[in-house]
Each structure stands twice: as structure tokens, then as C-alpha cells.
Scaffold this active site. Structure first.
Site, PDB file in Angstrom:
ATOM      1  CB  THR A 127      -0.608   6.107   0.235  1.00  0.00           C
ATOM      2  OG1 THR A 127      -1.373   4.912   0.166  1.00  0.00           O
ATOM      3  CG2 THR A 127      -1.304   7.160  -0.589  1.00  0.00           C
TER       4      THR A 127
ATOM      5  CB  THR B  80      -1.742   6.157   4.230  1.00  0.00           C
ATOM      6  OG1 THR B  80      -2.850   6.140   3.350  1.00  0.00           O
ATOM      7  CG2 THR B  80      -0.884   7.355   4.015  1.00  0.00           C
TER       8      THR B  80
ATOM      9  CB  SER C 162      -0.944   0.002   1.201  1.00  0.00           C
ATOM     10  OG  SER C 162      -0.211  -0.196   2.390  1.00  0.00           O
TER      11      SER C 162
ATOM     12  NE  ARG D 211      -8.761   7.387  -4.426  1.00  0.00           N
ATOM     13  CZ  ARG D 211      -8.127   7.155  -3.284  1.00  0.00           C
ATOM     14  NH1 ARG D 211      -6.831   6.941  -3.292  1.00  0.00           N
ATOM     15  NH2 ARG D 211      -8.771   7.122  -2.148  1.00  0.00           N
TER      16      ARG D 211
ATOM     17  CB  THR E 136      -4.381   5.790   7.754  1.00  0.00           C
ATOM     18  OG1 THR E 136      -4.290   4.583   7.013  1.00  0.00           O
ATOM     19  CG2 THR E 136      -4.975   5.480   9.115  1.00  0.00           C
ATOM     20  N   GLY E 137      -6.764   5.514   5.650  1.00  0.00           N
ATOM     21  CA  GLY E 137      -8.085   4.977   5.343  1.00  0.00           C
ATOM     22  C   GLY E 137      -8.665   5.560   4.073  1.00  0.00           C
TER      23      GLY E 137
HETATM   24  N1  GLY Z   1      -5.590   7.108   2.461  1.00  0.00           N
HETATM   25  C1  GLY Z   1      -5.074   6.684   1.249  1.00  0.00           C
HETATM   26  C2  GLY Z   1      -5.938   6.844   0.097  1.00  0.00           C
HETATM   27  O1  GLY Z   1      -7.156   6.912   0.223  1.00  0.00           O
HETATM   28  O2  GLY Z   1      -5.431   6.901  -0.993  1.00  0.00           O
END
Ligand code: GLY
Length: 332
Positions: A210, A192, A87, A220, A243-244
């Protein structure tokens, strides 16, 4: 002077006098005292268990009296270089078109910041973000322009996806012929890395990097390269990272919200909790909506909170080195 203009002028004059009175108090220590740094050494925290190795690298700088900015960059570079990490960085998962696109940002004690998004084939996005901050007049570069800049600056090139990730992608593609099926955040996938440091001089910096949401739409960007969403640092108050699910974090300008809540007197833990509650209040469907915040204040207090259980962070000080489970709002 007309009467109403005179009244406004007097009002402004009064405000000016009050501000003027506050300034000497500030200079005299009354205001600075409430933000006084009381730590007896440096501190580094970072998201998830991959943070342990990142913190160790950051500590090599912090423990020698080095700068938080150098520490945060050095720390997350370890995660970016870890080919087993799916990730972040080199070993990251691709988007649904098979491209690994990397996002990162960095911010220091002078509120200088740099960010890079949708970067492909370059080994250390966090250092590209720092170079953007230090060598250009911009904050953010994305895509081919960011890559061109990175190559001009002499950054190393990488070939992604790396072979095992390519295999996984091929399998996924075969099993997901409907490529616009809603991709899911894998909360086991550790997401992340956000890393925050307070150095011996009492200064704060943060870094966030990330490869983003696996199988995302090509193009994106998540929260991680966005200053105020994935990361925010205000050296007078504190620092926060996220994060998330990036889309949910962007919707509430998450990390900035956490720092502003600390500015208004909330502890890092409470600020993270309130930001998570705001995310929850803005979403009708919380299925798979995992987000977590991690924050430190100027005094070296630490807090974290997530929507669901499972989020943890790594912490290192002069006295301890550990993984801490964050409190959460609900269970999976
Ligand atoms: N938090 C990482 C992402 O949504 O790309």
C-alpha cells in the site's frame, strides 16, 4: 528432594508423558487429519476489485503448479505497477508533506517473512520485502536504509508523486491550509491490496502492499508492513490480511488474531467477524473507521468481514473467478 520440588517435578514428568503420547498420534494422522487440505486445486483471493487483475497474474503461477510465494508476489506487483491506482504503488497518494511512501510485507509457508516501510522512489516494495526476507537476516527495513538496500539489489527507481497525483496534492494543500486537520480514510479509494494464495502443494503464502493513508503525517506506518497486523500466515492453519484504517488494525494485531481464531476452530468468516467486533469494541468513535479482513484456511475455505458495507474481495479457483461483497457490521 524437597517435597514441593518433587511434586513440581512429577507434574512436569506427567506433562512430558502426555506430550509424548500426543506426538505419535500426530505422526499417525489424527492431528494432521483435522488440518488436511481438501481443495481440488489452487486458490487465490485478494482485497477489493483491483484484486481481479492481481489474481489473474497470481493464477499464471498457481495453475502451472507453481509456489504460492511466487504467486502472491507476482499478483500484487500488478497493482503496484498500475499508475491509475491511488492507494498502492507508483500511482499512490502522498503524505501531507508531498512524499509517496510505500509499505509492504510478504510471508510464506515456512513462516519466513519480510517487510519494508516508509520506502520512497522504488518501484516494487513487495519484491523489496521478499529480498529482505531471502537475502538478509532481518524481517523489516524502513526509510533510507530500505532504499539503500533496494538500490544495492538493483531495484528500479520511480519519480513520485506522478504528475496527476502531484496536481491533486497541490489542490488538497491549497484547500487544507490547516495541515493538521484530521485526514480521512477515503473508503471509495480502495486502500491496500492483500493477496492470499493456496498452491497445489497445499502451501499458503500472503502479500500486502500500500501507499497508505493519503495525506498521512510524514513518517507514519500503517498495518500493511507489519507482520501480524496487515498480514499473517500459518501454514498449519490459514492466512489472513487486512485493509482499512491501519491504526485500528494494529491495535488488535488484526491478521494474527484472525489466524489464531481459526486455530481455535472458527471458520475464516467467523474469525474475520470476531476480529472486526474486537475492533469495534475497542473504539468509542467509529466515524470513518472502516476495516476489513480476508482469510483462507488450509482447506481452501474463504471468509471476509468488514466494519462498514462496501468492502469486497476477488476470488479465483479452477472453477470460478468473481468479486464477492463481504458481510459487514454496520452501514455507512
Ligand atoms: N491499511 C493501510 C494503511 O492503513 O496504511
Amino acid at each position: 528432594m524437597e517435597d514441593h520440588k518433587r511434586r513440581n517435578f512429577l507434574k512436569l514428568g506427567l506433562i512430558g508423558a502426555v506430550v509424548g503420547a500426543i506426538q505419535p498420534l500426530k505422526a499417525g494422522g489424527l492431528f494432521t487429519q483435522s488440518f488436511e487440505t481438501k481443495i481440488d486445486g489452487p486458490l487465490v483471493v485478494s482485497t477489493w476489485n483491483h484484486g481481479l487483475a492481481a489474481n489473474s497474474a497470481a493464477w499464471e503461477i498457481l495453475s502451472k503448479g507453481g509456489k504460492a510465494l511466487d504467486a502472491v508476489e507476482k499478483g500484487v506487483r500488478v497493482t503496484e505497477a498500475d499508475v491509475t491506482n491511488r492507494s498502492v504503488g507508483i500511482g499512490g497518494m502522498p503524505d501531507r508533506d508531498g512524499h509517496v511512501t510505500l509499505d509492504a510485507c510478504i510471508m510464506d509457508e515456512e513462516s519466513r517473512c519480510g517487510a519494508v516501510g516508509f520506502l520512497e522512489g522504488i518501484d516494487h516494495p513487495i519484491s523489496v520485502a521478499r529480498a529482505i526476507m531471502e537475502k538478509t537476516q532481518h524481517v523489516m527495513l524502513v526509510g533510507s536504509g530500505a532504499k539503500k538496500f533496494a538500490l544495492e539489489q538493483g531495484f528500479g527507481q520511480i519519480k513520485t508523486p506522478i504528475p496527476p497525483v502531484k496536481e491533486e496534492y497541490k489542490k488538497w494543500k491549497k484547500e487544507n491550509q490547516d495541515l493538521f486537520k484530521k485526514p480521512e480514510i477515503n473508503h471509495e479509494n480502495h486502500d491496500t491490496i492483500g493477496l492470499l494464495a493456496l498452491d497445489i502443494h497445499g502451501n499458503l503464502s500472503g502479500a500486502c502492499t500500500t501507499s497508505g493513508w493519503a495525506y498521512k503525517l510524514h513518517g507514519r506506518l500503517g498495518d500493511s508492513p507489519i507482520i501480524g497486523a496487515g498480514l499473517f500466515v500459518d501454514n498449519e492453519i490459514g492466512a489472513a490480511c487486512a485493509t482499512g484504517l491501519g491504526e485500528a488494525i494494529i491495535r488488535i494485531a488484526g491478521s494474527h488474531t484472525v489466524v489464531e481464531l481459526m486455530r481455535h476452530g472458527h471458520s475464516p468468516m467467523d474469525a474475520c467477524r470476531l476480529a472486526v467486533e474486537r475492533i469495534i469494541s475497542k473504539h468509542k468513535d467509529l466515524t470513518n473507521l472502516q476495516c476489513g479482513f480476508l482469510a483462507i484456511d488450509k482447506n481452501g475455505n474463504v471468509g471476509a468481514y468488514s466494519v462498514y458495507n462496501g468492502f469486497n474481495y476477488a476470488l479465483k479457483t479452477n472453477k470460478e473467478e468473481k468479486l464477492v461483497d463481504a458481510p459487514f457490521n454496520r452501514s455507512w
